[in-house]
Design an enzyme around this catalytic site. Structure first.
Site, PDB file in Angstrom:
ATOM      1  N   GLY A  18       0.847  -1.198   0.000  1.00  0.00           N
ATOM      2  CA  GLY A  18       0.000   0.000   0.000  1.00  0.00           C
ATOM      3  C   GLY A  18       0.879   1.243   0.000  1.00  0.00           C
ATOM      4  O   GLY A  18       1.905   1.271   0.673  1.00  0.00           O
ATOM      5  N   ARG A  79       0.736  -5.070  -4.999  1.00  0.00           N
ATOM      6  CA  ARG A  79       0.892  -6.090  -3.950  1.00  0.00           C
ATOM      7  C   ARG A  79       1.335  -7.417  -4.574  1.00  0.00           C
ATOM      8  O   ARG A  79       0.964  -8.488  -4.112  1.00  0.00           O
ATOM      9  CB  ARG A  79      -0.420  -6.249  -3.183  1.00  0.00           C
ATOM     10  CG  ARG A  79      -0.804  -5.004  -2.376  1.00  0.00           C
ATOM     11  CD  ARG A  79      -1.913  -5.309  -1.409  1.00  0.00           C
ATOM     12  NE  ARG A  79      -2.417  -4.128  -0.734  1.00  0.00           N
ATOM     13  CZ  ARG A  79      -1.873  -3.586   0.341  1.00  0.00           C
ATOM     14  NH1 ARG A  79      -0.794  -4.113   0.869  1.00  0.00           N
ATOM     15  NH2 ARG A  79      -2.408  -2.523   0.900  1.00  0.00           N
ATOM     16  N   ASP A 110       5.654  -5.369   5.695  1.00  0.00           N
ATOM     17  CA  ASP A 110       6.100  -6.739   5.965  1.00  0.00           C
ATOM     18  C   ASP A 110       6.107  -7.641   4.729  1.00  0.00           C
ATOM     19  O   ASP A 110       7.009  -8.470   4.579  1.00  0.00           O
ATOM     20  CB  ASP A 110       5.308  -7.368   7.123  1.00  0.00           C
ATOM     21  CG  ASP A 110       3.809  -7.247   6.963  1.00  0.00           C
ATOM     22  OD1 ASP A 110       3.363  -6.565   6.011  1.00  0.00           O
ATOM     23  OD2 ASP A 110       3.076  -7.829   7.780  1.00  0.00           O
ATOM     24  N   THR A 132       4.898   2.052   6.132  1.00  0.00           N
ATOM     25  CA  THR A 132       3.481   1.715   6.231  1.00  0.00           C
ATOM     26  C   THR A 132       2.815   2.718   7.160  1.00  0.00           C
ATOM     27  O   THR A 132       3.389   3.100   8.186  1.00  0.00           O
ATOM     28  CB  THR A 132       3.204   0.286   6.768  1.00  0.00           C
ATOM     29  OG1 THR A 132       1.825   0.209   7.170  1.00  0.00           O
ATOM     30  CG2 THR A 132       4.051  -0.102   7.965  1.00  0.00           C
ATOM     31  N   ASP A 134       0.554   1.945   8.940  1.00  0.00           N
ATOM     32  CA  ASP A 134       0.105   1.178  10.105  1.00  0.00           C
ATOM     33  C   ASP A 134       1.119   1.138  11.251  1.00  0.00           C
ATOM     34  O   ASP A 134       0.767   0.753  12.364  1.00  0.00           O
ATOM     35  CB  ASP A 134      -0.215  -0.270   9.687  1.00  0.00           C
ATOM     36  CG  ASP A 134      -1.389  -0.345   8.737  1.00  0.00           C
ATOM     37  OD1 ASP A 134      -2.175   0.621   8.706  1.00  0.00           O
ATOM     38  OD2 ASP A 134      -1.519  -1.343   8.020  1.00  0.00           O
ATOM     39  N   ASP A 136       3.383  -0.946  11.952  1.00  0.00           N
ATOM     40  CA  ASP A 136       3.368  -2.246  12.632  1.00  0.00           C
ATOM     41  C   ASP A 136       4.585  -3.121  12.321  1.00  0.00           C
ATOM     42  O   ASP A 136       4.501  -4.350  12.372  1.00  0.00           O
ATOM     43  CB  ASP A 136       2.065  -3.004  12.302  1.00  0.00           C
ATOM     44  CG  ASP A 136       1.893  -3.239  10.815  1.00  0.00           C
ATOM     45  OD1 ASP A 136       2.717  -2.741  10.023  1.00  0.00           O
ATOM     46  OD2 ASP A 136       0.930  -3.922  10.427  1.00  0.00           O
ATOM     47  N   ARG A 178      -4.821  -3.237  10.384  1.00  0.00           N
ATOM     48  CA  ARG A 178      -5.272  -4.618  10.157  1.00  0.00           C
ATOM     49  C   ARG A 178      -5.015  -5.497  11.387  1.00  0.00           C
ATOM     50  O   ARG A 178      -5.942  -6.052  11.962  1.00  0.00           O
ATOM     51  CB  ARG A 178      -4.493  -5.136   8.949  1.00  0.00           C
ATOM     52  CG  ARG A 178      -4.747  -6.505   8.507  1.00  0.00           C
ATOM     53  CD  ARG A 178      -3.972  -6.755   7.232  1.00  0.00           C
ATOM     54  NE  ARG A 178      -4.597  -6.071   6.103  1.00  0.00           N
ATOM     55  CZ  ARG A 178      -5.546  -6.618   5.347  1.00  0.00           C
ATOM     56  NH1 ARG A 178      -5.980  -7.827   5.585  1.00  0.00           N
ATOM     57  NH2 ARG A 178      -6.069  -5.939   4.338  1.00  0.00           N
TER      58      ARG A 178
HETATM   59  O1  F6P Z   1      -1.201   0.288   4.050  1.00  0.00           O
HETATM   60  C1  F6P Z   1      -1.678  -0.687   4.952  1.00  0.00           C
HETATM   61  C2  F6P Z   1      -3.133  -0.704   4.886  1.00  0.00           C
HETATM   62  O2  F6P Z   1      -3.452   0.606   5.065  1.00  0.00           O
HETATM   63  C3  F6P Z   1      -3.948  -1.555   5.844  1.00  0.00           C
HETATM   64  O3  F6P Z   1      -4.223  -0.975   7.089  1.00  0.00           O
HETATM   65  C4  F6P Z   1      -5.213  -1.758   5.052  1.00  0.00           C
HETATM   66  O4  F6P Z   1      -5.921  -2.894   5.479  1.00  0.00           O
HETATM   67  C5  F6P Z   1      -4.701  -1.928   3.675  1.00  0.00           C
HETATM   68  O5  F6P Z   1      -3.561  -1.123   3.595  1.00  0.00           O
HETATM   69  C6  F6P Z   1      -5.682  -1.587   2.582  1.00  0.00           C
HETATM   70  O6  F6P Z   1      -5.000  -1.398   1.395  1.00  0.00           O
HETATM   71  P1  F6P Z   1      -5.553  -1.674  -0.078  1.00  0.00           P
HETATM   72  O7  F6P Z   1      -6.979  -1.258  -0.116  1.00  0.00           O
HETATM   73  O8  F6P Z   1      -4.658  -0.819  -0.923  1.00  0.00           O
HETATM   74  O9  F6P Z   1      -5.360  -3.115  -0.364  1.00  0.00           O
END
Ligand code: F6P
Length: 348
Positions: A18, A79, A110, A132, A134, A136, A178
């Site tokens: 992301g 991704r 990660d 990120t 997040d 995390d 998440r």
């Molecule tokens: O970047 C991490 C994150 O923001 C997570 O918290 C979230 O679940 C995910 O990306 C959603 O990303 P996408 O909609 O781009 O798959």
């Protein structure tokens, strides 16, 4: 600084997973620092997908002019997991050779860094940079992008406060996170949330409602509840999801827990409740000054690591120093500090 005997000539850089604010600041720092050492830089488009497909572009000082404050990534992202098939793994290795890439800077969370770890095990020189919203990733105090996301969510909480107060409503705000509730916790503290719900601590809906009722009895006619997308009630098995699809790393698309909670609160305590899902707004736009500086420091340090022949590491912030740690130490999840989460409860 140019050393004619340095075996390192060309660095490839990619941004995976992301996106988040600060990616362009990293790319700029990597290109400018590389140029100082006399290295050329190849931008790999769309994360690992670009190296599998041979989709690359040379990056010069000119390519990175003016990108420091821009959100997103000029390289694009995806991704894609190049290790999912033997064919893609081989294509990736062939293309690394074909484009003369001597080392890779992988900027990601990660998933992206787990691929970097595998490449290191295959003797490809690689350095990771933690990214990120997040926050995390283990081994680093902060990932870049997080500070910007927290600012955006805090601003949203401030805005929800004024409308909640006017209408005497309960506002539920669903934010990203998440497996870890860093954004919810930090923005919840900064914005004065009345309940913060995170994936690390499964919640009891009756307890939440009791807390909100007590607040109402104390004369507070509105409340703000911040919930991370990965939070769930004690009796719920899986996550709340918006689609049954999973990405190449096996992650589901999360979302919907805010609406479930909003309905449950309204049914139980009868106060008008509205739900806001902040979604990708949290990942967009210009990075804060903090994220620009952090991303820049990470980019510089990553090239310095390569120059010193230190591979298989991730650059990290510990205290106020940028250091490097083994990649394998970084790809475990960093959960919210229970003491910090407990502290937030003082204000409920
Ligand atoms: O970047 C991490 C994150 O923001 C997570 O918290 C979230 O679940 C995910 O990306 C959603 O990303 P996408 O909609 O781009 O798959």
């Amino acid at each position: 600084m140019v050393n004619k005997t340095d075996p390192l000539k060309t660095i490839g850089i990619l941004t995976g997973g992301g996106d988040c604010p600060g990616l362009n600041a990293v790319i700029r720092a990597v290109v400018k620092t590389s140029n100082l050492y006399g290295y050329s830089v190849i931008g790999i488009r769309n994360g690992w997908k670009g190296i599998v497909e041979g989709d690359v572009e040379p990056l010069t000082e000119f390519s990175v002019t003016g990108i420091l404050p821009k959100g997103g990534t000029i390289l694009g992202t995806s991704r894609t997991n190049p290790l999912k098939s033997e064919e893609h793994t081989q294509q990736m290795l062939t293309n690394i050779k074909k484009f003369g890439i001597d080392a890779i800077v992988a900027v990601g969370g990660d998933d992206t860094l787990s691929v970097a770890t595998r490449l290191h095990q295959m003797n490809i020189p690689v350095v990771g940079i933690p990214k990120t919203i997040d926050n995390d990733l283990s081994g680093t105090d902060y990932t870049f992008g997080f500070d910007t996301a927290v600012s955006i969510v805090t601003d949203a909480i401030d805005r929800l406060h004024t409308t909640a107060e006017s209408h005497h409503r309960i506002m539920v705000l669903e934010v990203m996170g998440r497996h870890a509730g860093w954004i919810a916790t930090m923005a919840g503290i900064a914005g004065g949330a009345d309940q913060i719900l995170i994936p690390e601590v499964p919640f009891d809906i009756e307890d939440i409602c009791e807390g909100l009722r007590m607040r109402r009895e104390r004369g507070k006619k509105f409340s703000i509840v911040v919930i991370a997308e990965g939070a769930k009630p004690k009796d719920m098995a899986g996550f709340a999801t918006t689609s049954s699809k999973v990405d190449e790393f096996g992650h589901e698309q999360l979302g919907g827990i805010g609406h479930l909670l909003g309905r449950a609160i309204e049914e139980r305590i009868g106060s008008e409740t509205r739900v806001t899902v902040l979604g990708h707004v949290q990942r967009g736009g210009t990075p804060t000054a903090h994220d620009r500086v952090l991303a820049t420091r990470y980019g510089v340090k990553a090239v310095e690591q390569l120059h010193e022949g230190k591979f298989g590491v991730m650059v990290a912030l510990q205290g106020d120093k940028i250091i490097s740690i083994p990649l394998s130490d970084a790809i475990t999840q960093k959960k919210v500090d229970p003491d910090l989460y407990e502290m937030a409860r003082i204000f409920y």
